[in-house]
Design a protein around this motif. Structure first.
Motif, PDB file in Angstrom:
ATOM      1  N   ARG A   1      41.711   6.011 -22.204  1.00  0.00           N
ATOM      2  CA  ARG A   1      41.955   5.102 -23.335  1.00  0.00           C
ATOM      3  C   ARG A   1      41.741   3.638 -22.971  1.00  0.00           C
ATOM      4  NH1 ARG A   1      41.247   5.268 -28.393  1.00  0.00           N
ATOM      5  NH2 ARG A   1      41.529   7.500 -28.076  1.00  0.00           N
ATOM      6  N   THR A   2      42.128   3.232 -21.752  1.00  0.00           N
ATOM      7  CA  THR A   2      42.017   1.813 -21.366  1.00  0.00           C
ATOM      8  C   THR A   2      40.723   1.504 -20.627  1.00  0.00           C
ATOM      9  OG1 THR A   2      43.151   2.143 -19.251  1.00  0.00           O
ATOM     10  CG2 THR A   2      44.538   1.605 -21.175  1.00  0.00           C
ATOM     11  N   GLY A   3      39.874   2.514 -20.451  1.00  0.00           N
ATOM     12  CA  GLY A   3      38.675   2.321 -19.650  1.00  0.00           C
ATOM     13  C   GLY A   3      38.868   2.728 -18.202  1.00  0.00           C
ATOM     14  N   GLU A   4      40.082   3.165 -17.884  1.00  0.00           N
ATOM     15  CA  GLU A   4      40.376   3.826 -16.606  1.00  0.00           C
ATOM     16  C   GLU A   4      40.832   5.234 -16.958  1.00  0.00           C
ATOM     17  OE1 GLU A   4      39.794   2.414 -13.820  1.00  0.00           O
ATOM     18  OE2 GLU A   4      39.618   0.318 -14.442  1.00  0.00           O
ATOM     19  N   LEU A   5      40.735   6.168 -16.005  1.00  0.00           N
ATOM     20  CA  LEU A   5      41.192   7.524 -16.307  1.00  0.00           C
ATOM     21  C   LEU A   5      42.657   7.487 -16.738  1.00  0.00           C
ATOM     22  CD1 LEU A   5      40.552  10.545 -16.422  1.00  0.00           C
ATOM     23  CD2 LEU A   5      41.329  10.694 -14.031  1.00  0.00           C
TER      24      LEU A   5
ATOM     25  N   ARG B   1      32.742   8.108 -14.708  1.00  0.00           N
ATOM     26  CA  ARG B   1      32.720   6.648 -14.605  1.00  0.00           C
ATOM     27  C   ARG B   1      31.855   5.995 -15.677  1.00  0.00           C
ATOM     28  NH1 ARG B   1      36.575   3.804 -13.210  1.00  0.00           N
ATOM     29  NH2 ARG B   1      36.047   2.717 -15.103  1.00  0.00           N
ATOM     30  N   GLU B   2      30.743   6.629 -16.008  1.00  0.00           N
ATOM     31  CA  GLU B   2      29.853   6.054 -17.012  1.00  0.00           C
ATOM     32  C   GLU B   2      30.549   5.998 -18.378  1.00  0.00           C
ATOM     33  OE1 GLU B   2      25.408   6.766 -18.984  1.00  0.00           O
ATOM     34  OE2 GLU B   2      26.021   7.927 -17.231  1.00  0.00           O
ATOM     35  N   LEU B   3      31.234   7.091 -18.742  1.00  0.00           N
ATOM     36  CA  LEU B   3      31.954   7.102 -20.017  1.00  0.00           C
ATOM     37  C   LEU B   3      33.059   6.048 -20.016  1.00  0.00           C
ATOM     38  CD1 LEU B   3      33.080  10.102 -22.148  1.00  0.00           C
ATOM     39  CD2 LEU B   3      34.765   8.354 -21.542  1.00  0.00           C
ATOM     40  N   LEU B   4      33.798   5.953 -18.910  1.00  0.00           N
ATOM     41  CA  LEU B   4      34.906   4.999 -18.837  1.00  0.00           C
ATOM     42  C   LEU B   4      34.412   3.553 -18.905  1.00  0.00           C
ATOM     43  CD1 LEU B   4      36.999   6.837 -16.102  1.00  0.00           C
ATOM     44  CD2 LEU B   4      37.530   6.697 -18.542  1.00  0.00           C
ATOM     45  N   ASP B   5      33.295   3.278 -18.237  1.00  0.00           N
ATOM     46  CA  ASP B   5      32.725   1.929 -18.323  1.00  0.00           C
ATOM     47  C   ASP B   5      32.250   1.625 -19.742  1.00  0.00           C
ATOM     48  OD1 ASP B   5      33.216   1.418 -15.669  1.00  0.00           O
ATOM     49  OD2 ASP B   5      31.195   1.930 -14.988  1.00  0.00           O
ATOM     50  N   ASN B   6      31.791   2.649 -20.425  1.00  0.00           N
ATOM     51  CA  ASN B   6      31.333   2.479 -21.803  1.00  0.00           C
ATOM     52  C   ASN B   6      32.496   2.152 -22.739  1.00  0.00           C
ATOM     53  OD1 ASN B   6      28.890   2.290 -23.098  1.00  0.00           O
ATOM     54  ND2 ASN B   6      28.847   4.412 -23.775  1.00  0.00           N
ATOM     55  N   VAL B   7      33.684   2.667 -22.420  1.00  0.00           N
ATOM     56  CA  VAL B   7      34.884   2.328 -23.194  1.00  0.00           C
ATOM     57  C   VAL B   7      35.123   0.819 -23.129  1.00  0.00           C
ATOM     58  CG1 VAL B   7      37.414   2.537 -23.262  1.00  0.00           C
ATOM     59  CG2 VAL B   7      35.999   4.590 -22.989  1.00  0.00           C
TER      60      VAL B   7
ATOM     61  N   LEU C   1      42.366   0.845 -27.126  1.00  0.00           N
ATOM     62  CA  LEU C   1      43.698   0.785 -27.729  1.00  0.00           C
ATOM     63  C   LEU C   1      43.951  -0.688 -28.003  1.00  0.00           C
ATOM     64  CD1 LEU C   1      46.288   2.106 -28.659  1.00  0.00           C
ATOM     65  CD2 LEU C   1      47.140   1.988 -26.316  1.00  0.00           C
ATOM     66  N   LEU C   2      43.620  -1.097 -29.221  1.00  0.00           N
ATOM     67  CA  LEU C   2      43.623  -2.513 -29.572  1.00  0.00           C
ATOM     68  C   LEU C   2      44.554  -2.799 -30.740  1.00  0.00           C
ATOM     69  CD1 LEU C   2      39.780  -3.104 -29.294  1.00  0.00           C
ATOM     70  CD2 LEU C   2      41.529  -3.863 -27.668  1.00  0.00           C
ATOM     71  N   GLY C   3      45.149  -3.980 -30.727  1.00  0.00           N
ATOM     72  CA  GLY C   3      46.041  -4.383 -31.801  1.00  0.00           C
ATOM     73  C   GLY C   3      45.709  -5.769 -32.304  1.00  0.00           C
ATOM     74  N   CYS C   4      45.623  -5.911 -33.625  1.00  0.00           N
ATOM     75  CA  CYS C   4      45.430  -7.217 -34.252  1.00  0.00           C
ATOM     76  C   CYS C   4      46.813  -7.719 -34.679  1.00  0.00           C
ATOM     77  CB  CYS C   4      44.524  -7.114 -35.471  1.00  0.00           C
ATOM     78  SG  CYS C   4      42.927  -6.362 -35.132  1.00  0.00           S
ATOM     79  N   ALA C   5      47.345  -8.677 -33.938  1.00  0.00           N
ATOM     80  CA  ALA C   5      48.670  -9.212 -34.249  1.00  0.00           C
ATOM     81  C   ALA C   5      48.551 -10.215 -35.383  1.00  0.00           C
ATOM     82  CB  ALA C   5      49.273  -9.870 -33.012  1.00  0.00           C
ATOM     83  N   LEU C   6      49.304  -9.989 -36.456  1.00  0.00           N
ATOM     84  CA  LEU C   6      49.223 -10.856 -37.634  1.00  0.00           C
ATOM     85  C   LEU C   6      49.902 -12.195 -37.368  1.00  0.00           C
ATOM     86  CD1 LEU C   6      50.083  -8.169 -40.346  1.00  0.00           C
ATOM     87  CD2 LEU C   6      47.821  -9.011 -39.704  1.00  0.00           C
ATOM     88  N   ASN C   7      49.326 -13.261 -37.909  1.00  0.00           N
ATOM     89  CA  ASN C   7      49.942 -14.576 -37.748  1.00  0.00           C
ATOM     90  C   ASN C   7      51.088 -14.765 -38.750  1.00  0.00           C
ATOM     91  OD1 ASN C   7      48.792 -15.363 -40.228  1.00  0.00           O
ATOM     92  ND2 ASN C   7      46.983 -16.254 -39.227  1.00  0.00           N
TER      93      ASN C   7
ATOM     94  N   ILE D   1      32.888   6.789 -29.737  1.00  0.00           N
ATOM     95  CA  ILE D   1      32.454   6.353 -31.068  1.00  0.00           C
ATOM     96  C   ILE D   1      31.110   5.623 -30.954  1.00  0.00           C
ATOM     97  CG2 ILE D   1      33.901   4.260 -30.873  1.00  0.00           C
ATOM     98  CD1 ILE D   1      34.184   4.336 -33.948  1.00  0.00           C
ATOM     99  N   PRO D   2      30.125   6.008 -31.749  1.00  0.00           N
ATOM    100  CA  PRO D   2      28.824   5.317 -31.681  1.00  0.00           C
ATOM    101  C   PRO D   2      28.954   3.849 -32.067  1.00  0.00           C
ATOM    102  CG  PRO D   2      28.652   7.397 -32.897  1.00  0.00           C
ATOM    103  CD  PRO D   2      30.113   7.132 -32.697  1.00  0.00           C
ATOM    104  N   ASP D   3      28.126   3.002 -31.445  1.00  0.00           N
ATOM    105  CA  ASP D   3      28.157   1.569 -31.738  1.00  0.00           C
ATOM    106  C   ASP D   3      27.952   1.293 -33.229  1.00  0.00           C
ATOM    107  OD1 ASP D   3      28.443   1.331 -29.045  1.00  0.00           O
ATOM    108  OD2 ASP D   3      26.588   0.235 -28.684  1.00  0.00           O
TER     109      ASP D   3
END
Length: 403
Positions: A229-233, A300-306, A336-342, A379-381
């Protein structure tokens, strides 16, 4: 039977309030509802569908195992469970694995192990478990009490004892309540439900040092942050801090229910035969699917792609914010991203979720002030770009009072 969303209220306990549309089919990062409308999936089943919907290799693994063995009970072992455990231990700090059906059950096992380990090695006085405010560890009564959100644990009678909460990213608050009575500290190496909060390096390292100082076990809840999820296993690998016990679920099965608790051989000795168990834990169907998911993601390739896709998201979200000024920051790591509201939009994360559904985008919230994304790791670009375009429409609708 003609199934409608209206039937939900007639047959289901009212603890959920699902969207008006009913999804019926998914492929990759797209989902279709009963009316045939297409949605882009930025929710990922809350960080579960790590390879999207109906990944062909997952489908093949399930079909293959479904014609061999479904269930045995733990009076017997099985090949998929042993293979998956071997792959998990080969790829991590761990030497022993316990299988369950969910993240909550994996966390329940971790907490019971910590208490039993402390009893075996130090005595009855060492029973304190410390976790963090706004943390989330599941919905069993033990795990929900360890979780740091009282709204989820209040109202069910007396709670399990010897559980205390410190403040995340505040080492002094942890120091103040740790002692030789502490048997374990449980933390998410990236708080999910609590608002997508990353730990500072100083905090993560400091928690490890305090556990060492007080002979306490460090438990990392990687139910949401684990399996790429974070780009690491696992997220601990990116922090350079190794826990004593790690829990994993969600993405581990890619949508098939499975959970696991990982630990060292020495600590695992405290769970002797009869001390803990699970009827379905480690069943061949779940482990066969999870093994395939793990094989695909432990690359590693998949994780770097994350990490590359994270930047696509960040660039797109920052461009939206430059136009509409609704977020104070974009938080998180990997996908795993969050948009914090102002301040202008405080408390309105659900408005953005509802507006997104109307623009045919599936997303999540993490509390009242954060819009959360946890899409497929593959997820495709082009789906990221299309999804962000739909999210921009949703943001515009909220800003213009049309949500």
């Amino acid at each position: 039977m003609n199934v409608t969303r209206e039937m939900f209220a007639d047959v289901m306990v009212p603890n959920y309030n699902p969207a008006a549309m009913v999804p019926v089919r998914g492929e990759g990062s797209k989902v279709w509802d009963q009316e045939g409308n297409e949605y882009i999936d930025f929710a990922g089943g809350i960080a579960v569908n790590a390879l999207g919907h109906c990944h062909p290799e997952m489908v093949a693994a399930l079909k293959d195992q479904s014609e061999k063995l479904w269930h045995l009970s733990n009076v017997f072992t099985n090949e998929p469970a042993i293979r998956l455990a071997k792959k998990l231990t080969d790829a991590t700090f761990a030497e022993r694995v316990y299988f369950a059906n969910s993240g909550a059950e994996a966390n329940e096992a971790a907490l019971k192990l910590a208490r039993r380990w402390a009893l075996d090695h130090h005595g009855e006085h060492k029973d304190q478990i410390i976790s963090f405010k706004q943390g989330f560890h599941g919905r069993t009564f033990f795990t929900v009490t360890v979780g740091g959100q009282a709204a989820y644990s209040d109202g069910f009678g007396p709670k399990p004892g010897a559980i205390e909460h410190a403040t995340y990213n505040d080492l002094e608050s942890l120091k103040a309540i740790m002692s030789e009575k502490t048997c374990a500290v449980m933390m998410e190496p990236l708080q999910g439900e609590g608002g997508i909060i990353s730990p500072t390096a100083e905090f993560a390292e400091g928690v490890r040092a305090l556990c060492d100082q007080h002979n306490a076990l460090l438990i990392f809840d990687e139910v949401q942050s684990g399996v790429g999820r974070t780009g690491e296993l696992y997220a601990y690998m990116g922090l350079g801090v190794t826990p004593d016990i790690l829990t994993t679920a969600k993405a581990l099965g890619g949508g098939f229910p499975v959970g696991a608790m990982l630990t060292t051989a020495k600590i695992a000795e405290s769970l002797k035969p009869g001390t803990h168990g699970s009827t379905y834990g480690g069943n061949p169907l779940a482990c066969a699917v999870a093994e395939k998911v793990f094989d695909i993601i432990n690359d590693r390739e998949l994780l770097d792609n994350v990490k590359r896709k994270e930047q696509l998201f960040r660039d797109g979200l920052n461009a939206i914010n430059d136009k509409y000024h609704v977020f104070s920051e974009i938080r998180g790591k990997g996908l795993l991203l969050g948009c914090a509201l102002n301040e202008d939009y405080a408390g309105r994360s659900r408005d953005f979720l509802v507006a997104s559904t109307k623009t045919k985008l599936m997303c999540l919230v993490a509390g009242a002030n954060v819009v959360r994304f946890a899409p497929s790791l593959v997820i495709p670009d082009e789906d990221i770009k299309e999804g962000l375009a739909r999210f921009e429409q949703a943001v515009a609708a909220v800003v213009n009072g049309q949500e």
